[in-house]
Design a protein around this motif. Structure first.
Motif, mmCIF file in Angstrom:
data_model
loop_
_atom_site.group_PDB
_atom_site.id
_atom_site.type_symbol
_atom_site.label_atom_id
_atom_site.label_comp_id
_atom_site.label_asym_id
_atom_site.label_seq_id
_atom_site.Cartn_x
_atom_site.Cartn_y
_atom_site.Cartn_z
ATOM 1 N N LYS A 125 60.773 69.931 53.555
ATOM 2 C CA LYS A 125 59.451 70.598 54.505
ATOM 3 C C LYS A 125 60.717 71.111 55.679
ATOM 4 O O LYS A 125 59.931 72.015 56.170
ATOM 5 C CB LYS A 125 58.996 69.689 53.762
ATOM 6 C CG LYS A 125 58.750 68.832 53.164
ATOM 7 C CD LYS A 125 57.286 67.555 53.214
ATOM 8 C CE LYS A 125 56.643 67.172 51.657
ATOM 9 N NZ LYS A 125 55.978 65.848 51.816
ATOM 10 N N HIS A 126 61.296 70.302 56.008
ATOM 11 C CA HIS A 126 61.830 71.408 57.338
ATOM 12 C C HIS A 126 62.688 72.489 57.348
ATOM 13 O O HIS A 126 62.137 73.280 57.854
ATOM 14 C CB HIS A 126 63.300 70.068 57.906
ATOM 15 C CG HIS A 126 63.191 70.407 59.929
ATOM 16 N ND1 HIS A 126 64.265 71.186 59.591
ATOM 17 C CD2 HIS A 126 63.167 69.986 60.527
ATOM 18 C CE1 HIS A 126 64.952 71.791 60.210
ATOM 19 N NE2 HIS A 126 64.171 71.820 61.761
ATOM 20 N N ARG A 127 62.908 72.983 56.395
ATOM 21 C CA ARG A 127 63.353 74.171 55.648
ATOM 22 C C ARG A 127 62.860 75.171 55.802
ATOM 23 O O ARG A 127 62.688 76.462 55.755
ATOM 24 C CB ARG A 127 64.525 73.516 54.566
ATOM 25 C CG ARG A 127 65.069 75.447 54.429
ATOM 26 C CD ARG A 127 65.914 75.738 55.145
ATOM 27 N NE ARG A 127 66.451 77.020 55.111
ATOM 28 C CZ ARG A 127 67.280 78.412 55.444
ATOM 29 N NH1 ARG A 127 66.617 78.003 56.721
ATOM 30 N NH2 ARG A 127 67.341 78.753 54.999
ATOM 31 N N HIS A 136 51.446 72.971 51.679
ATOM 32 C CA HIS A 136 49.887 72.785 52.257
ATOM 33 C C HIS A 136 49.826 71.085 51.145
ATOM 34 O O HIS A 136 50.964 70.656 50.740
ATOM 35 C CB HIS A 136 48.692 73.194 50.798
ATOM 36 C CG HIS A 136 48.745 74.746 50.687
ATOM 37 N ND1 HIS A 136 48.060 75.045 51.993
ATOM 38 C CD2 HIS A 136 48.959 76.077 50.321
ATOM 39 C CE1 HIS A 136 48.133 76.612 52.321
ATOM 40 N NE2 HIS A 136 48.646 77.510 50.835
ATOM 41 N N GLY A 137 49.271 70.412 51.522
ATOM 42 C CA GLY A 137 49.048 68.727 51.568
ATOM 43 C C GLY A 137 49.552 68.103 52.118
ATOM 44 O O GLY A 137 49.941 68.707 53.296
ATOM 45 N N ASN A 138 50.226 66.946 52.369
ATOM 46 C CA ASN A 138 51.096 66.331 52.759
ATOM 47 C C ASN A 138 52.421 67.122 53.482
ATOM 48 O O ASN A 138 53.446 66.620 53.208
ATOM 49 C CB ASN A 138 51.598 64.887 52.285
ATOM 50 C CG ASN A 138 52.371 64.026 52.770
ATOM 51 O OD1 ASN A 138 51.948 64.208 54.617
ATOM 52 N ND2 ASN A 138 52.697 62.996 52.426
ATOM 53 N N VAL A 139 52.593 67.527 54.459
ATOM 54 C CA VAL A 139 52.959 68.399 55.514
ATOM 55 C C VAL A 139 53.083 68.287 57.008
ATOM 56 O O VAL A 139 52.472 68.120 57.215
ATOM 57 C CB VAL A 139 53.398 69.815 54.992
ATOM 58 C CG1 VAL A 139 53.247 70.210 53.379
ATOM 59 C CG2 VAL A 139 52.054 70.678 55.557
ATOM 60 N N PRO A 140 54.566 68.433 57.021
ATOM 61 C CA PRO A 140 54.640 68.032 58.858
ATOM 62 C C PRO A 140 53.629 69.134 59.318
ATOM 63 O O PRO A 140 53.553 69.840 59.607
ATOM 64 C CB PRO A 140 56.243 68.687 59.124
ATOM 65 C CG PRO A 140 56.721 67.955 57.430
ATOM 66 C CD PRO A 140 55.969 68.649 56.604
ATOM 67 N N ALA A 141 53.475 68.789 60.756
ATOM 68 C CA ALA A 141 52.633 69.472 60.920
ATOM 69 C C ALA A 141 53.292 70.642 62.478
ATOM 70 O O ALA A 141 52.278 71.508 62.818
ATOM 71 C CB ALA A 141 51.446 69.160 62.371
#
Length: 199
Positions: A125-127, A136-141
């Motif tokens: 998710k960082h990448r 979308h969904g449970n992702v970092p702000a």
């Protein structure tokens, strides 16, 4: 009368004002804490006479220093392997009242692998954030949130790695030092970790 397990001298000649190192405290901490808590009638686990009859008085000093040291280690920002092990196993007992043996070594490794996998997912998710890929969904702000998530999962992995090492009766710190130095030797690099850093 037996020798002092801390200083290696007989109790009658042992100087009570000798400084106690972290190694010395850790070496007998469990015995003294057990003695302090239960006050065995058949004698002190550290001293040969009954607890109430020992004239050395060192058990009181040691007990106080152990509690002080453990409280300091719990709140010390510069974490050591010994500090992690002390509270890590203690807390694990709340989930595993039967001891770390409630789980097999493989069980602890699976738990470690699960946390390592979550770190990999956080890294993915960082990448995506760095590459401006839609999520979308449970992702970092944002990037900072993504980095904090990676650190959380890495911490979980280290915690489980230490518990697995504890289940094996081994020191994670000593293993890290041994492996790091072995790689440096193999590659001809000068960097080494001193033995004291494993504590």
């Amino acid at each position: 009368m037996s020798d002092c397990p801390i200083h290696g001298q007989s109790w009658c000649t042992c100087k009570q004002d000798q400084p106690l190192s972290t190694d010395q405290i850790n070496a007998t901490a469990s015995k003294i804490l057990l003695c302090a808590e239960y006050r065995h009638a058949d004698g002190c686990n550290v001293h040969s006479p009954k607890l109430g009859l020992c004239s050395c008085g060192l058990e009181t000093k040691m007990r106080d220093e152990i509690y002080t040291l453990r409280e300091r280690l719990k709140h010390d920002e510069s974490l050591s392997f010994n500090a992690l092990r002390s509270v890590n196993v203690e807390r694990a007992m709340r989930w595993h009242p039967g001891g770390l043996e409630d789980w097999s070594v493989n069980d602890w490794l699976l738990a470690f692998g699960g946390e390592a996998g979550e770190a990999l997912n956080a890294g993915k998710k960082h990448r995506r954030i760095l590459s401006s890929i839609q999520q979308h969904g449970n992702v970092p702000a944002g990037l900072q949130d993504a980095e904090e998530k990676i650190m959380e999962e890495l911490a979980d992995a280290v915690i489980y790695a230490d518990l697995c090492a504890a289940r094996l009766g081994k020191s994670l710190g000593e293993a890290v030092v041994k492996k790091f130095n072995a790689i440096s030797v193999r590659e001809g690099f000068p960097e080494r970790i001193c033995k004291e850093a494993s504590e």
